[in-house]
Design a protein around this motif. Sequence first.
Motif, PDB file in Angstrom:
ATOM      1  N   CYS A 244       0.822  -1.122  -0.073  1.00 43.42           N
ATOM      2  CA  CYS A 244       0.182  -0.049   0.032  1.00 43.42           C
ATOM      3  C   CYS A 244       0.765   1.112  -0.110  1.00 43.42           C
ATOM      4  CB  CYS A 244      -0.794   0.208   1.192  1.00 43.42           C
ATOM      5  SG  CYS A 244      -2.227  -1.443   1.259  1.00 43.42           S
ATOM      6  N   MET A 245       0.231   2.306  -0.105  1.00 41.10           N
ATOM      7  CA  MET A 245       0.872   3.759  -0.258  1.00 41.10           C
ATOM      8  C   MET A 245       0.236   4.557   0.936  1.00 41.10           C
ATOM      9  SD  MET A 245       3.534   5.615  -1.364  1.00 41.10           S
ATOM     10  CE  MET A 245       3.828   5.069  -2.957  1.00 41.10           C
ATOM     11  N   LEU A 246       0.994   4.945   1.979  1.00 40.55           N
ATOM     12  CA  LEU A 246       0.285   5.845   2.843  1.00 40.55           C
ATOM     13  C   LEU A 246       0.670   7.606   2.431  1.00 40.55           C
ATOM     14  CD1 LEU A 246      -0.832   6.706   5.889  1.00 40.55           C
ATOM     15  CD2 LEU A 246       1.617   6.270   6.493  1.00 40.55           C
ATOM     16  N   PHE A 247      -0.401   8.184   2.311  1.00 45.02           N
ATOM     17  CA  PHE A 247      -0.218   9.510   2.136  1.00 45.02           C
ATOM     18  C   PHE A 247      -0.495  10.424   3.447  1.00 45.02           C
ATOM     19  CE2 PHE A 247      -1.608   7.838  -2.111  1.00 45.02           C
ATOM     20  CZ  PHE A 247      -0.542   8.210  -2.957  1.00 45.02           C
ATOM     21  N   THR A 248       0.129  11.365   3.749  1.00 40.53           N
ATOM     22  CA  THR A 248       0.028  12.138   4.596  1.00 40.53           C
ATOM     23  C   THR A 248       0.164  13.865   4.270  1.00 40.53           C
ATOM     24  OG1 THR A 248       2.224  12.150   5.090  1.00 40.53           O
ATOM     25  CG2 THR A 248       1.030  10.745   6.450  1.00 40.53           C
ATOM     26  N   PHE A 249      -0.706  14.670   4.852  1.00 42.02           N
ATOM     27  CA  PHE A 249      -0.957  15.831   4.573  1.00 42.02           C
ATOM     28  C   PHE A 249      -0.581  16.773   5.446  1.00 42.02           C
ATOM     29  CE2 PHE A 249      -3.842  12.930   2.229  1.00 42.02           C
ATOM     30  CZ  PHE A 249      -3.738  13.245   0.865  1.00 42.02           C
ATOM     31  N   ALA A 250      -0.225  17.993   5.067  1.00 45.07           N
ATOM     32  CA  ALA A 250      -0.060  19.446   5.895  1.00 45.07           C
ATOM     33  C   ALA A 250      -1.110  20.488   5.346  1.00 45.07           C
ATOM     34  CB  ALA A 250       1.336  19.582   5.918  1.00 45.07           C
ATOM     35  N   ASP A 251      -1.918  20.913   6.147  1.00 48.55           N
ATOM     36  CA  ASP A 251      -3.019  21.490   5.370  1.00 48.55           C
ATOM     37  C   ASP A 251      -2.354  22.938   5.457  1.00 48.55           C
ATOM     38  OD1 ASP A 251      -5.161  23.225   4.680  1.00 48.55           O
ATOM     39  OD2 ASP A 251      -6.312  22.730   6.552  1.00 48.55           O
TER      40      ASP A 251
END
Length: 507
Positions: A244-251
Amino acid sequence: MNDEPEPPRINRGSLQKLIGGLSDGIILLDKAGAIVWANDSAIVMHRANAIEELGGDATEYRRRFTLRYRNNHPLEEGQYPIERLLAGETIDDVTLEVSPSTDLDLVWVHTVRSMIISDIGDKADVLALILRDETPRFEAEERFERSFNANPAPGLICRLEDNRFIRVNGGFLEMTGFSREDVIGKTVDAVGLFSNCETGEDALLKLSERRVIRHREALVPLPNGGDRLVIVAGEPISVIEEPCMLFTFADLDARRKAQNALRQSEERFSKSFRLSPAPAAISRLDDFVFVEANDAFLQTSGYALTEVVSRTAAELKLWEDTAARRTLEQKLRDNTFVRNEPLRMKQKDGGTADCLVSAERVEINDEQCVIWALQDVTERSRSEAQLVEAIESVMADTSWFSRSIVDRLATLKQGSTAVPTASLMELSEREREILGLICVGKSDAEMAKSLHLSKNTIRNHVTSLYGKIGVNRRAAAVIWARERGFTGAPNRKAAVRPKDTKSSSSR
């Protein structure tokens, strides 16, 4: 006669000795279903101390242990791996949750497969269950799952086999306004994760190659229109043995709004500064080098913008009083406001302009600066000087004007810059007499005659009065009195001469 060597027979004792030390659990069954042997790993995997605690056969094993699929669905009778093996089925890596029947809250995870061992030919001699304890791995995945869901930082997980999202946390849903159904099962392209990203093609290439996707800015489309500015990064992980691929975000949307607001504010300030009719300039605080000046400042000083920017007031010799300029600059270094300080500007063409200077420290683009605001009072000062001269001329010879005209001329000086130092009530009786006679236009000689004093004494009284009320000329004294409602009514007693009184008495 057959010369081929006879194949070696399996020695059960040797086999047990060989597999006894394996990390995988091994349970051996005979064809009747009895558990005939188990290695230490298999016993420990069942949290037991001896083989007898596993039960003597398949039926007893089912009574002692409760097995469930990973979806929490319990296995019915006949579905246990040990029962399926005895029924002749082949078992390939089935993952199950195992609990003691006496304590269903105690759970561990086993992956089970089967093996049939024969001595010679195809006839089964030994049936084997091979167990692998997956409890630590699944506990780690559960901890990750809980952490992922509880993490306020937005996150998504997509399956690399088809690029479909299989996990989304509350942080992402809150940031975007999507519902879980809007995301789960949708592809990366369908959600538009990199559709508004300058390096979107590179990100999708790395996704297809199952490589790390470094931080990059992207605009995530929102369900109700619009978009949200984020920094997104991708990290390959394994979820329940699936790549899988884990996507993380900074707003970054708050930063974008703040930047837009700041830009709009700067634009408004720039327009207001440039179009202001009042002369204004901006300098750095550390060296007082001008960095900006508006049109009104340039018009007043006579300099072009290129002649002002990157130079100081000292280099331009902008102010006539060098000491006063230095005093103002020191006040600003000490963070003291400057308000309406009188300075005379030396213009480029050699002329001068009387200015009231105000200045204050501000921070512009993370740099300490000074905003200078000027008020050109040259015309007002000239008009006031001319008005004072006119009043003084009138006072010199009141025979040409009526009393009301004199009063009106004096009242025109309401905006005088003289600063009074006393109130009318603080004047002595003699000072009020002197002031009254000044207001009606009496000269020193006339006052001396009216008050029966010498001219020197009158001059001393006038000088004292001027010092007390903060003026230095007759016209200013008249204005000071008029501003306080003092008209200087004639002193009738003083108007009668002593010799006249004697004559009247003698008569």
